[in-house]
Write an enzyme that holds these catalytic residues in place. Structure first.
Site, PDB file in Angstrom:
ATOM      1  N   GLY A  17      50.725  46.115  58.524  1.00 47.73           N
ATOM      2  CA  GLY A  17      52.183  45.654  58.334  1.00 47.73           C
ATOM      3  C   GLY A  17      52.744  45.500  59.928  1.00 47.73           C
ATOM      4  CG  ASP A  18      52.761  48.557  62.423  1.00 47.35           C
ATOM      5  OD1 ASP A  18      53.971  49.227  62.158  1.00 47.35           O
ATOM      6  OD2 ASP A  18      51.610  49.637  62.050  1.00 47.35           O
ATOM      7  NE  ARG A  19      50.473  40.707  65.459  1.00 43.55           N
ATOM      8  CZ  ARG A  19      50.644  40.872  66.779  1.00 43.55           C
ATOM      9  NH1 ARG A  19      49.577  41.057  67.662  1.00 43.55           N
ATOM     10  NH2 ARG A  19      51.712  40.124  66.913  1.00 43.55           N
TER      11      ARG A  19
END
Length: 453
Positions: free
Chosen positions: A250-252
């Site tokens: 999700g961060d990527r």
């Protein structure tokens, strides 16, 4: 492109090894740890990813005053950090793996804190951003009223990507896109997601509730469902990828989505690229494949000549890092800056102002501590490999001799604004700033000493 990440940070620790036997006093595996990795998590992971991609990134967050925070700041070396006080412990999440198999995760300091205050510097950094990523991990930064008011005001001017958290604050109205995963979306909409139609209904509900321009519900290996106003929902498939660790996907995705929106791509194209890049990130090993921030050990005398050390490290393919200053009355802010600088390369050389130089710059009452004692104290720190004393008012001549690969200074300003930037860049070096601790300074200590003397 000025990318700003705002949100909560935490320290991730990975303990990896092999499990070949059971514990004699309980039916649990014994893991012989062979590798320890510490990295920035939460909003810090998003910022590190962007910095690794070569983007200039500012992280707006709050930091604690504990050992975990010191390790976290070292892991954020190379990222411009604008922080306020946290008022709570640094959350630490430790994962233990045997081979490629997760065994257990241990969380420390993860109780929900009070909403932290926002400093003027934090708000200024948000005002200067060209694109913003809100990485909400439920610890209050995204719930701060001043930050929310400013984000809502900026939503009409720049792309804002909001990565929500189940226990976090609701996104402010008007942001470009909110990126909940399937379980977060179901909880936020208080609805099931068992069928494609149900997922589409959840996306529409969240779009109305959050008043965002779009909602991208991520569905793991099934890709994502993009819902925008006045257009039918669109399913974006993810490339087939073998995934061993989904952490950080999700961060990527949020980081990639923000970059592509800032480049002027349509939301549909940006979402498609971001989903592909998140899948590629996981296929390459995910967070476990990110560069290790640990430094190698260089065997040398602590008193070794700084120039000889630089030549030897460079000859072995290492990176020479240098920083400079008076370092009069060594304090915790110095120690944190030096530790963060050391993590940027393979040796750290401190360019130290001589007594005469300090006197000309600071006045006749300084230095309080002689250059010999200041050098000895610096060399006593594990992160300092050598000290080079210079007598001029500026370190230019010292830098010309040393020619470091990285020149580091602490401060709340851009690396390109450093007066030494053009000189360092002339031989292919780069300038980096690391977090500045405003409450810790030699002047504050000197004033306190004067009052008690």
């Amino acid at each position: 492109m000025r990318i700003t990440v705002v949100g909560d940070v935490l320290l991730d620790v990975d303990l990896s090894g092999e499990a070949t036997r059971l514990c004699p006093d309980a039916p649990v595996p014994v893991v012989d740890v062979s590798d320890v990795r510490r990295r920035a998590g939460g909003a810090g992971l998003v910022a590190r990813m962007l910095a690794q991609d070569g983007h200039g990134v500012t992280l707006v967050t709050v930091l604690s005053d504990d050992d975990a925070s010191l390790a976290l700041e070292g892991a954020l070396a190379g990222v411009r950090v604008v922080s306020g006080p946290s008022g709570a412990r640094t959350p630490v999440k430790t994962r233990v793996r045997a081979g490629r198999q997760p065994v257990v995760r241990v969380d420390e300091g993860c109780e929900r804190p009070e909403v932290p205050a926002a400093t003027a510097g934090m708000l200024r950094a948000l005002n200067q951003a060209e694109v913003i990523i809100v990485a909400d991990y439920g610890r209050g930064v995204a719930a701060n009223p001043e930050i929310r008011e400013l984000l809502e005001a900026r939503a009409g001017d720049i792309p804002i990507v909001w990565d929500p958290h189940p226990s976090g604050a609701a996104p402010v109205p008007g942001v470009a896109v909110v990126t909940p995963n399937l379980s977060e979306a179901a909880k936020a909409a208080d609805s099931g997601t068992a069928t494609p139609a149900a997922i589409a209904a959840v996306g529409k509900t969240l779009l109305d509730n959050w008043q965002s321009q779009a909602v991208l519900v991520t569905m793991g290996d099934q890709g994502g469902l993009l819902t925008q106003r006045h257009t039918p929902p669109v399913t974006i498939p993810a490339p087939r990828t073998e995934v061993t660790d989904p952490c950080g996907a999700g961060d990527r995705l949020a980081a990639s989505l923000a970059v592509h929106l800032a480049e002027g791509r349509s939301l549909g194209d940006a979402a498609e690229l971001a989903i592909s890049e998140a899948a590629a990130f996981l296929g390459a090993g995910g967070v476990s494949a990110l560069p290790d921030r640990h430094r190698p050990v260089w065997h040398h005398s602590r008193e070794e000549d700084a120039l000889d050390l630089a030549r030897r490290v460079r000859a072995n393919g290492g990176t020479v890092v240098a920083t400079g200053g008076c370092f009069d009355l060594l304090h915790a802010g110095h120690a944190r800056t030096l530790a963060a600088a050391r993590d940027l390369g393979d040796c750290l050389i401190v360019c130290l102002n001589s007594d005469e130089s300090v006197r000309r710059i600071k006045g006749e009452q300084r230095p309080i501590v002689s250059q010999q004692d200041r050098a000895e104290l610096l060399l006593a720190l594990e992160c300092v490999d050598a000290v080079l004393v210079f007598g001029e008012d500026t370190p230019e001549a010292c830098l010309e001799s040393l020619r470091p690969d990285v020149w580091v200074k602490g401060g709340d300003y851009r690396a390109s604004d450093l007066p030494e930037a053009s000189l360092v860049e002339s031989w292919g070096g780069r300038c980096v700033t690391v977090p500045f601790h405003q409450a810790r300074s030699t002047s504050v200590l000197a004033d306190a000493l004067a009052k008690v003397s």
